[in-house]
Motif scaffolding. Structure first.
Motif, PDB file in Angstrom:
ATOM      1  N   PRO A   1     -10.001 -11.515 -11.493  1.00 56.98           N
ATOM      2  CA  PRO A   1     -10.377 -10.139 -11.810  1.00 56.98           C
ATOM      3  C   PRO A   1     -11.079 -10.093 -13.162  1.00 56.98           C
ATOM      4  CG  PRO A   1      -8.006 -10.444 -12.013  1.00 56.98           C
ATOM      5  CD  PRO A   1      -8.566 -11.722 -11.463  1.00 56.98           C
ATOM      6  N   LEU A   2     -11.891  -9.071 -13.372  1.00 58.26           N
ATOM      7  CA  LEU A   2     -12.585  -8.912 -14.638  1.00 58.26           C
ATOM      8  C   LEU A   2     -11.560  -8.769 -15.762  1.00 58.26           C
ATOM      9  CD1 LEU A   2     -15.371  -6.410 -13.579  1.00 58.26           C
ATOM     10  CD2 LEU A   2     -15.608  -8.858 -14.003  1.00 58.26           C
ATOM     11  N   ALA A   3     -11.931  -9.216 -16.940  1.00 63.18           N
ATOM     12  CA  ALA A   3     -11.027  -9.141 -18.086  1.00 63.18           C
ATOM     13  C   ALA A   3     -10.620  -7.694 -18.342  1.00 63.18           C
ATOM     14  CB  ALA A   3     -11.709  -9.725 -19.313  1.00 63.18           C
ATOM     15  N   GLY A   4      -9.325  -7.476 -18.449  1.00 64.56           N
ATOM     16  CA  GLY A   4      -8.817  -6.136 -18.723  1.00 64.56           C
ATOM     17  C   GLY A   4      -8.731  -5.230 -17.512  1.00 64.56           C
ATOM     18  N   ARG A   5      -9.102  -5.731 -16.328  1.00 64.14           N
ATOM     19  CA  ARG A   5      -9.057  -4.908 -15.112  1.00 64.14           C
ATOM     20  C   ARG A   5      -8.053  -5.517 -14.151  1.00 64.14           C
ATOM     21  NH1 ARG A   5     -14.296  -2.660 -13.217  1.00 64.14           N
ATOM     22  NH2 ARG A   5     -12.835  -1.446 -12.018  1.00 64.14           N
ATOM     23  N   PRO A   6      -7.148  -4.714 -13.599  1.00 62.77           N
ATOM     24  CA  PRO A   6      -6.144  -5.250 -12.668  1.00 62.77           C
ATOM     25  C   PRO A   6      -6.728  -5.414 -11.262  1.00 62.77           C
ATOM     26  CG  PRO A   6      -5.834  -2.910 -12.937  1.00 62.77           C
ATOM     27  CD  PRO A   6      -6.946  -3.309 -13.879  1.00 62.77           C
ATOM     28  N   LEU A   7      -5.997  -6.149 -10.426  1.00 66.55           N
ATOM     29  CA  LEU A   7      -6.352  -6.258  -9.014  1.00 66.55           C
ATOM     30  C   LEU A   7      -6.096  -4.922  -8.328  1.00 66.55           C
ATOM     31  CD1 LEU A   7      -4.787  -9.697  -8.081  1.00 66.55           C
ATOM     32  CD2 LEU A   7      -7.191  -9.145  -8.158  1.00 66.55           C
ATOM     33  N   PRO A   8      -6.639  -4.697  -7.139  1.00 68.13           N
ATOM     34  CA  PRO A   8      -6.319  -3.461  -6.412  1.00 68.13           C
ATOM     35  C   PRO A   8      -4.814  -3.364  -6.171  1.00 68.13           C
ATOM     36  CG  PRO A   8      -8.071  -4.678  -5.309  1.00 68.13           C
ATOM     37  CD  PRO A   8      -7.577  -5.536  -6.404  1.00 68.13           C
ATOM     38  N   SER A   9      -4.319  -2.157  -6.032  1.00 61.89           N
ATOM     39  CA  SER A   9      -2.892  -1.979  -5.821  1.00 61.89           C
ATOM     40  C   SER A   9      -2.475  -2.600  -4.491  1.00 61.89           C
ATOM     41  CB  SER A   9      -2.531  -0.495  -5.841  1.00 61.89           C
ATOM     42  OG  SER A   9      -3.250   0.178  -4.834  1.00 61.89           O
ATOM     43  N   ALA A  10      -1.195  -2.938  -4.401  1.00 67.82           N
ATOM     44  CA  ALA A  10      -0.660  -3.574  -3.197  1.00 67.82           C
ATOM     45  C   ALA A  10      -0.760  -2.613  -2.016  1.00 67.82           C
ATOM     46  CB  ALA A  10       0.786  -3.971  -3.423  1.00 67.82           C
ATOM     47  N   PRO A  11      -1.038  -3.126  -0.809  1.00 66.61           N
ATOM     48  CA  PRO A  11      -1.084  -2.262   0.371  1.00 66.61           C
ATOM     49  C   PRO A  11       0.269  -1.583   0.611  1.00 66.61           C
ATOM     50  CG  PRO A  11      -1.993  -4.431   0.874  1.00 66.61           C
ATOM     51  CD  PRO A  11      -1.381  -4.505  -0.482  1.00 66.61           C
ATOM     52  N   TYR A  12       0.218  -0.434   1.229  1.00 69.43           N
ATOM     53  CA  TYR A  12       1.438   0.321   1.508  1.00 69.43           C
ATOM     54  C   TYR A  12       2.400  -0.518   2.338  1.00 69.43           C
ATOM     55  CZ  TYR A  12       4.523   4.007   3.162  1.00 69.43           C
ATOM     56  OH  TYR A  12       5.632   4.760   3.451  1.00 69.43           O
ATOM     57  N   GLY A  13       3.629  -0.611   1.896  1.00 68.66           N
ATOM     58  CA  GLY A  13       4.655  -1.346   2.630  1.00 68.66           C
ATOM     59  C   GLY A  13       4.770  -2.807   2.234  1.00 68.66           C
ATOM     60  N   ARG A  14       3.882  -3.299   1.402  1.00 69.29           N
ATOM     61  CA  ARG A  14       3.953  -4.698   0.961  1.00 69.29           C
ATOM     62  C   ARG A  14       4.683  -4.744  -0.371  1.00 69.29           C
ATOM     63  NH1 ARG A  14      -0.696  -9.256   1.279  1.00 69.29           N
ATOM     64  NH2 ARG A  14       0.524 -10.898   0.310  1.00 69.29           N
ATOM     65  N   GLY A  15       5.626  -5.657  -0.488  1.00 66.71           N
ATOM     66  CA  GLY A  15       6.455  -5.720  -1.680  1.00 66.71           C
ATOM     67  C   GLY A  15       5.796  -6.368  -2.876  1.00 66.71           C
ATOM     68  N   ASN A  16       4.842  -7.281  -2.652  1.00 67.00           N
ATOM     69  CA  ASN A  16       4.241  -7.988  -3.779  1.00 67.00           C
ATOM     70  C   ASN A  16       2.730  -7.743  -3.833  1.00 67.00           C
ATOM     71  OD1 ASN A  16       3.581  -9.391  -1.491  1.00 67.00           O
ATOM     72  ND2 ASN A  16       3.921 -11.392  -2.358  1.00 67.00           N
ATOM     73  N   GLN A  17       2.154  -8.073  -4.978  1.00 72.00           N
ATOM     74  CA  GLN A  17       0.714  -7.919  -5.186  1.00 72.00           C
ATOM     75  C   GLN A  17      -0.010  -9.138  -4.621  1.00 72.00           C
ATOM     76  OE1 GLN A  17      -0.824  -5.354  -6.677  1.00 72.00           O
ATOM     77  NE2 GLN A  17      -2.837  -6.241  -6.567  1.00 72.00           N
ATOM     78  N   PRO A  18      -0.958  -8.981  -3.683  1.00 72.89           N
ATOM     79  CA  PRO A  18      -1.688 -10.146  -3.159  1.00 72.89           C
ATOM     80  C   PRO A  18      -2.613 -10.736  -4.215  1.00 72.89           C
ATOM     81  CG  PRO A  18      -2.557  -8.127  -2.216  1.00 72.89           C
ATOM     82  CD  PRO A  18      -1.374  -7.743  -3.043  1.00 72.89           C
ATOM     83  N   SER A  19      -2.733 -12.062  -4.198  1.00 72.44           N
ATOM     84  CA  SER A  19      -3.635 -12.746  -5.134  1.00 72.44           C
ATOM     85  C   SER A  19      -5.066 -12.657  -4.601  1.00 72.44           C
ATOM     86  CB  SER A  19      -3.213 -14.204  -5.279  1.00 72.44           C
ATOM     87  OG  SER A  19      -3.492 -14.903  -4.088  1.00 72.44           O
ATOM     88  N   PRO A  20      -6.064 -12.993  -5.417  1.00 76.06           N
ATOM     89  CA  PRO A  20      -7.448 -12.983  -4.919  1.00 76.06           C
ATOM     90  C   PRO A  20      -7.636 -13.906  -3.723  1.00 76.06           C
ATOM     91  CG  PRO A  20      -7.449 -13.109  -7.308  1.00 76.06           C
ATOM     92  CD  PRO A  20      -6.036 -13.241  -6.864  1.00 76.06           C
ATOM     93  N   ASP A  21      -6.969 -15.073  -3.711  1.00 73.46           N
ATOM     94  CA  ASP A  21      -7.092 -15.986  -2.570  1.00 73.46           C
ATOM     95  C   ASP A  21      -6.489 -15.376  -1.311  1.00 73.46           C
ATOM     96  OD1 ASP A  21      -8.419 -17.921  -4.040  1.00 73.46           O
ATOM     97  OD2 ASP A  21      -6.547 -18.869  -4.691  1.00 73.46           O
ATOM     98  N   ASP A  22      -5.364 -14.648  -1.466  1.00 74.66           N
ATOM     99  CA  ASP A  22      -4.758 -13.992  -0.302  1.00 74.66           C
ATOM    100  C   ASP A  22      -5.690 -12.927   0.270  1.00 74.66           C
ATOM    101  OD1 ASP A  22      -2.469 -15.500  -0.505  1.00 74.66           O
ATOM    102  OD2 ASP A  22      -1.377 -13.989  -1.679  1.00 74.66           O
ATOM    103  N   LEU A  23      -6.404 -12.229  -0.604  1.00 73.97           N
ATOM    104  CA  LEU A  23      -7.306 -11.176  -0.145  1.00 73.97           C
ATOM    105  C   LEU A  23      -8.521 -11.748   0.585  1.00 73.97           C
ATOM    106  CD1 LEU A  23      -7.221  -8.849  -3.269  1.00 73.97           C
ATOM    107  CD2 LEU A  23      -6.153  -8.424  -1.059  1.00 73.97           C
TER     108      LEU A  23
END
Length: 86
Positions: A31-53
């Protein structure tokens, strides 16, 4: 005449920059410096990594589950293969 020259120049710039952006550079995505990844999909407990996306889901590219025919065989009678009605 100036207007057509300006349009032509802007089209050349847009096409040139488009070619530069599609150069095929491959590297790890972050992700760009200072910018977070998109929020986790509804119902998913963890944040997906860029590779998962970037992984292709199974529904988009299913594996073949039937064996191909290795030699010519007679087809079985199909009860739904009816001639067209007039």
């Amino acid at each position: 005449m100036n207007r057509s020259r300006a349009v032509l120049t802007s089209m050349i710039l847009v096409l040139g920059l488009g070619g530069l952006s599609a150069c095929g550079n491959k590297r790890e995505l972050k992700p760009l410096a200072g910018r977070p990844l998109p929020s986790a999909p509804y119902g998913r407990g963890n944040q997906p990594s860029p590779d998962d996306l970037l992984k292709t889901p199974v529904q988009a590219k299913p594996e073949r589950s039937v064996e191909l025919r290795s030699r010519s065989q007679e087809r079985e009678d199909d009860p739904y293969d009816l001639p067209p009605e007039n």
